[in-house]
Scaffold this motif. Sequence first.
Motif, PDB file in Angstrom:
ATOM      1  N   ASP A   1      -2.035 -66.559  -6.609  1.00 46.52           N
ATOM      2  CA  ASP A   1      -0.742 -67.136  -6.386  1.00 46.52           C
ATOM      3  C   ASP A   1      -0.792 -68.248  -5.335  1.00 46.52           C
ATOM      4  OD1 ASP A   1      -0.763 -65.885  -3.876  1.00 46.52           O
ATOM      5  OD2 ASP A   1       1.258 -64.777  -4.218  1.00 46.52           O
ATOM      6  N   GLY A   2      -1.901 -68.516  -4.571  1.00 48.87           N
ATOM      7  CA  GLY A   2      -2.290 -69.542  -3.728  1.00 48.87           C
ATOM      8  C   GLY A   2      -2.170 -69.069  -2.211  1.00 48.87           C
ATOM      9  N   SER A   3      -1.533 -67.859  -2.082  1.00 47.52           N
ATOM     10  CA  SER A   3      -1.581 -67.253  -0.621  1.00 47.52           C
ATOM     11  C   SER A   3      -3.022 -67.100  -0.147  1.00 47.52           C
ATOM     12  CB  SER A   3      -0.841 -65.989  -0.604  1.00 47.52           C
ATOM     13  OG  SER A   3      -1.473 -65.200  -1.427  1.00 47.52           O
ATOM     14  N   PHE A   4      -3.249 -67.083   1.315  1.00 44.42           N
ATOM     15  CA  PHE A   4      -4.437 -66.959   1.803  1.00 44.42           C
ATOM     16  C   PHE A   4      -4.813 -65.192   1.629  1.00 44.42           C
ATOM     17  CE2 PHE A   4      -3.223 -69.979   5.317  1.00 44.42           C
ATOM     18  CZ  PHE A   4      -4.146 -70.983   4.943  1.00 44.42           C
ATOM     19  N   LYS A   5      -6.055 -64.933   1.264  1.00 42.00           N
ATOM     20  CA  LYS A   5      -6.670 -63.730   1.041  1.00 42.00           C
ATOM     21  C   LYS A   5      -7.308 -63.389   2.399  1.00 42.00           C
ATOM     22  CE  LYS A   5      -9.507 -61.184  -2.366  1.00 42.00           C
ATOM     23  NZ  LYS A   5     -10.087 -61.537  -3.790  1.00 42.00           N
ATOM     24  N   TYR A   6      -6.816 -62.269   2.957  1.00 47.79           N
ATOM     25  CA  TYR A   6      -7.390 -61.664   4.047  1.00 47.79           C
ATOM     26  C   TYR A   6      -7.278 -60.093   4.036  1.00 47.79           C
ATOM     27  CZ  TYR A   6      -8.730 -61.362   9.213  1.00 47.79           C
ATOM     28  OH  TYR A   6      -9.434 -60.732  10.142  1.00 47.79           O
ATOM     29  N   PRO A   7      -8.202 -59.406   4.288  1.00 41.18           N
ATOM     30  CA  PRO A   7      -8.129 -57.841   4.277  1.00 41.18           C
ATOM     31  C   PRO A   7      -7.585 -57.232   5.539  1.00 41.18           C
ATOM     32  CG  PRO A   7     -10.271 -58.291   4.186  1.00 41.18           C
ATOM     33  CD  PRO A   7      -9.577 -59.640   4.137  1.00 41.18           C
ATOM     34  N   ALA A   8      -6.607 -57.620   6.126  1.00 42.48           N
ATOM     35  CA  ALA A   8      -6.002 -57.094   7.447  1.00 42.48           C
ATOM     36  C   ALA A   8      -5.833 -55.572   7.049  1.00 42.48           C
ATOM     37  CB  ALA A   8      -4.955 -57.892   7.935  1.00 42.48           C
ATOM     38  N   MET A   9      -5.866 -54.784   8.139  1.00 44.03           N
ATOM     39  CA  MET A   9      -5.705 -53.267   8.123  1.00 44.03           C
ATOM     40  C   MET A   9      -3.918 -53.562   7.855  1.00 44.03           C
ATOM     41  SD  MET A   9      -8.435 -51.570   8.091  1.00 44.03           S
ATOM     42  CE  MET A   9      -7.557 -50.073   8.621  1.00 44.03           C
ATOM     43  N   ASP A  10      -3.230 -54.035   8.534  1.00 44.42           N
ATOM     44  CA  ASP A  10      -1.784 -54.218   8.475  1.00 44.42           C
ATOM     45  C   ASP A  10      -1.310 -55.655   7.906  1.00 44.42           C
ATOM     46  OD1 ASP A  10       0.848 -54.503   8.434  1.00 44.42           O
ATOM     47  OD2 ASP A  10       1.015 -53.804  10.749  1.00 44.42           O
ATOM     48  N   PRO A  11      -1.284 -55.856   6.708  1.00 44.97           N
ATOM     49  CA  PRO A  11      -0.910 -57.341   6.027  1.00 44.97           C
ATOM     50  C   PRO A  11       0.249 -57.905   6.818  1.00 44.97           C
ATOM     51  CG  PRO A  11      -0.452 -55.394   4.591  1.00 44.97           C
ATOM     52  CD  PRO A  11      -1.325 -54.926   5.633  1.00 44.97           C
ATOM     53  N   HIS A  12       1.108 -56.995   7.185  1.00 46.56           N
ATOM     54  CA  HIS A  12       2.485 -57.698   8.053  1.00 46.56           C
ATOM     55  C   HIS A  12       2.185 -57.828   9.456  1.00 46.56           C
ATOM     56  CE1 HIS A  12       4.616 -56.552   4.293  1.00 46.56           C
ATOM     57  NE2 HIS A  12       4.107 -55.505   4.187  1.00 46.56           N
ATOM     58  N   LEU A  13       0.897 -57.388   9.854  1.00 43.76           N
ATOM     59  CA  LEU A  13       0.668 -57.988  11.405  1.00 43.76           C
ATOM     60  C   LEU A  13       1.349 -57.337  12.480  1.00 43.76           C
ATOM     61  CD1 LEU A  13      -0.651 -61.475  10.614  1.00 43.76           C
ATOM     62  CD2 LEU A  13      -1.683 -59.580  10.207  1.00 43.76           C
ATOM     63  N   ILE A  14       1.889 -56.135  12.244  1.00 47.32           N
ATOM     64  CA  ILE A  14       2.982 -55.474  12.966  1.00 47.32           C
ATOM     65  C   ILE A  14       2.323 -54.661  14.211  1.00 47.32           C
ATOM     66  CG2 ILE A  14       4.951 -54.047  13.190  1.00 47.32           C
ATOM     67  CD1 ILE A  14       5.748 -54.959  10.279  1.00 47.32           C
TER      68      ILE A  14
ATOM     69  N   MET B   1      -0.969 -52.227  13.251  1.00 40.96           N
ATOM     70  CA  MET B   1      -2.349 -51.730  13.114  1.00 40.96           C
ATOM     71  C   MET B   1      -3.330 -52.853  13.201  1.00 40.96           C
ATOM     72  SD  MET B   1      -4.760 -49.660  12.527  1.00 40.96           S
ATOM     73  CE  MET B   1      -4.005 -47.970  12.153  1.00 40.96           C
ATOM     74  N   PRO B   2      -4.208 -53.113  14.138  1.00 38.45           N
ATOM     75  CA  PRO B   2      -5.070 -54.406  14.385  1.00 38.45           C
ATOM     76  C   PRO B   2      -6.341 -54.028  13.545  1.00 38.45           C
ATOM     77  CG  PRO B   2      -5.383 -52.859  16.136  1.00 38.45           C
ATOM     78  CD  PRO B   2      -4.303 -52.092  15.329  1.00 38.45           C
ATOM     79  N   GLY B   3      -7.028 -55.292  13.202  1.00 37.49           N
ATOM     80  CA  GLY B   3      -8.290 -55.344  12.682  1.00 37.49           C
ATOM     81  C   GLY B   3      -8.300 -55.559  11.249  1.00 37.49           C
ATOM     82  N   ILE B   4      -9.525 -55.474  10.907  1.00 33.66           N
ATOM     83  CA  ILE B   4     -10.018 -55.716   9.356  1.00 33.66           C
ATOM     84  C   ILE B   4     -10.609 -54.648   8.528  1.00 33.66           C
ATOM     85  CG2 ILE B   4     -12.040 -56.698   9.695  1.00 33.66           C
ATOM     86  CD1 ILE B   4     -11.323 -58.885   7.910  1.00 33.66           C
ATOM     87  N   ASP B   5     -10.423 -54.577   7.342  1.00 33.36           N
ATOM     88  CA  ASP B   5     -11.039 -53.414   6.703  1.00 33.36           C
ATOM     89  C   ASP B   5     -12.674 -53.302   7.020  1.00 33.36           C
ATOM     90  OD1 ASP B   5     -12.403 -55.094   4.829  1.00 33.36           O
ATOM     91  OD2 ASP B   5     -11.134 -54.699   3.242  1.00 33.36           O
TER      92      ASP B   5
ATOM     93  N   GLY C   1      -9.780 -47.454  20.799  1.00 34.30           N
ATOM     94  CA  GLY C   1      -8.439 -47.943  20.937  1.00 34.30           C
ATOM     95  C   GLY C   1      -7.378 -48.503  19.911  1.00 34.30           C
ATOM     96  N   MET C   2      -8.122 -48.305  18.638  1.00 33.16           N
ATOM     97  CA  MET C   2      -7.386 -48.705  17.378  1.00 33.16           C
ATOM     98  C   MET C   2      -6.502 -47.284  16.952  1.00 33.16           C
ATOM     99  SD  MET C   2     -10.207 -51.014  15.763  1.00 33.16           S
ATOM    100  CE  MET C   2      -9.061 -51.786  14.356  1.00 33.16           C
ATOM    101  N   GLY C   3      -6.390 -46.093  17.662  1.00 30.57           N
ATOM    102  CA  GLY C   3      -5.811 -45.020  17.265  1.00 30.57           C
ATOM    103  C   GLY C   3      -6.679 -44.035  16.769  1.00 30.57           C
ATOM    104  N   HIS C   4      -7.837 -44.419  16.687  1.00 29.85           N
ATOM    105  CA  HIS C   4      -9.029 -43.002  16.082  1.00 29.85           C
ATOM    106  C   HIS C   4     -10.284 -43.748  16.209  1.00 29.85           C
ATOM    107  CE1 HIS C   4      -8.293 -45.752  12.515  1.00 29.85           C
ATOM    108  NE2 HIS C   4      -9.413 -45.532  12.368  1.00 29.85           N
ATOM    109  N   GLU C   5     -11.262 -42.950  16.383  1.00 31.86           N
ATOM    110  CA  GLU C   5     -12.555 -43.303  16.412  1.00 31.86           C
ATOM    111  C   GLU C   5     -13.065 -44.058  15.294  1.00 31.86           C
ATOM    112  OE1 GLU C   5     -15.955 -41.482  18.994  1.00 31.86           O
ATOM    113  OE2 GLU C   5     -16.592 -40.968  16.835  1.00 31.86           O
ATOM    114  N   THR C   6     -13.583 -45.513  15.431  1.00 27.89           N
ATOM    115  CA  THR C   6     -14.031 -46.186  14.321  1.00 27.89           C
ATOM    116  C   THR C   6     -15.059 -47.109  14.944  1.00 27.89           C
ATOM    117  OG1 THR C   6     -13.373 -47.371  12.386  1.00 27.89           O
ATOM    118  CG2 THR C   6     -12.449 -47.921  14.713  1.00 27.89           C
ATOM    119  N   ASP C   7     -15.887 -47.629  13.711  1.00 26.18           N
ATOM    120  CA  ASP C   7     -16.846 -48.497  14.261  1.00 26.18           C
ATOM    121  C   ASP C   7     -16.100 -49.759  14.689  1.00 26.18           C
ATOM    122  OD1 ASP C   7     -19.058 -47.052  13.627  1.00 26.18           O
ATOM    123  OD2 ASP C   7     -19.001 -47.847  11.453  1.00 26.18           O
ATOM    124  N   GLY C   8     -16.586 -50.368  15.549  1.00 28.95           N
ATOM    125  CA  GLY C   8     -16.199 -51.723  16.221  1.00 28.95           C
ATOM    126  C   GLY C   8     -17.259 -52.503  16.915  1.00 28.95           C
TER     127      GLY C   8
END
Length: 518
Positions: A239-252, A254-258, A405-412
């Motif tokens: 539909d022309g919107s930007f494509k970006y796989p944010a963890m939280d697409p509403h940017l409220i 959950m930080p970061g990307i998939d 710091g993202m709420g659980h241990e993950t790769d960063g």
Amino acid sequence: MTDQRGLGRRRLLQAAGVVTLTALAGCGKDKTGTETSDEEYGGKLLTSDAKRPEPFAARLPIPPVKRPSRSTSDTDHFELTAREATAEILPGLHTPIMGYDGIFPGPTIAARRGRRTVLHYRNQLGVPTVVHLHGGHTPAASDGFPTDLVLPAAGGSGYAAQAVGGTASTGARDYTYPMDQRAATLWYHDHRMGFTGPQVWRGLAGFFLISDDEEKALPLPRGDRDIPLMITDRAFEADGSFKYPAMDPHLISMPGIDAAHMRGAAGDVILVNGAPWPELAVAAVRYRFRILNASNARRYELSLDPPAPLVQIGSDQGLLEAPVEHTTIAVAPAERYDVIIDFTAYPIGTKVVLKNGDGPVMRFAVTHRAADESAIPARLAAVEALPRTAATTRPWMFRQGKVTGMGHETDGWIINGREFDPQRVDATAKLGEVEIWRLGSDTHHPVHIHLSPFQVISRDGGPPGPGDHGWKDTVDLRPHELVEVAIRFDDHAGRYLVHCHNLEHEDMAMMATFQVSR
């Protein structure tokens, strides 16, 4: 076969007390020459669902220069509002954007050395924002620390808890820039902790140009022959919107990307000043182009076809001592190159392509001849040489690691084995003292240091690279590389950042705080 160059880098890094990881895999290109793997930019390609336009069908837009809302004897005031809008980036489709004054790129702010600039900023978006003047010699309170949040004007109180270790302003705040620095091509962009990547991807970036008497006295191209070029890459939904796989697409919250894109996001459409692979009609004269890589993660290897020199006159922090001629320039995220292209040798009707490797970025169409009084002086500006040794040598190792710091241990991504904590100070420097910073890498990391410019003094124990001339504020670390820079923090005490300017790395904890003390 063992890569002896990589082995040498590893040994040097190990001698510096740092540990390296495996370099990234090889690369390929799609039909437009757009990189399709990790190697050149450290990221993973996002492919568009919308139909991509043919190169050179769009005309190059020039961001409007913003007028001061008022001026006094020593200060210029500007009003800037972040708000939602739509833009026709792909033909026939409307892309929702976050835009400064509702446009992408945002308006260009033109400042002059010695005249203070006050930015009266309003946030009419639905999420918090932070404005950072990238390259600004700025008091700490106006530097854009990632938790010094400007909350939404409406309903923003629920975000106040995100201002950990920082401040929260509702709806608006002022940023004050003394402008006690050299003429240079700077830029401003969002810097919200954990969400810089998606918010810049959606449009929050613009040019900030500083002029001074030394630059004005030179016979360089000016007026409509002095053109800023913001190079970005994006991908688009159907539909022309930007494509970006944010963890939280509403940017409220959950930080970061998939996980698939944690090395960095890169799109399959190259934009210049917000237009896909555009064309600019030029006269057969000299032009000055202020090249900014505002991409989240992608690096560019820029050259001209038919071949011609790219004459560098400036770097991140202003004019060089003397021009440097390149056939190719490598531009990492956040780096700026100020170059002159001389079109006088091309016959009328020639089409000159600015390329990234084998693929196009934009095209120049030489349409007519014109008078040209510009020149490239043999001497451009005085550049103070910082000492190559200092009492303090400070190591900074940038590498992948576990974060919590993202709420659980993950790769960063971590610096000196630690993820970013906005309430912790990782180093203390003294005003006026030169330090040597040793920057080590596991993979590609464009490193940005706030407050003061620096000078590159070595790469892997050898000389600086071909793009390391002059005063810098961002330096490109390649895989398993050790870069030494000399830096002196002047004028402003307070807390500042050193971080990776791959925005996905930054959002996933690759920042550190240093304190400048008196």
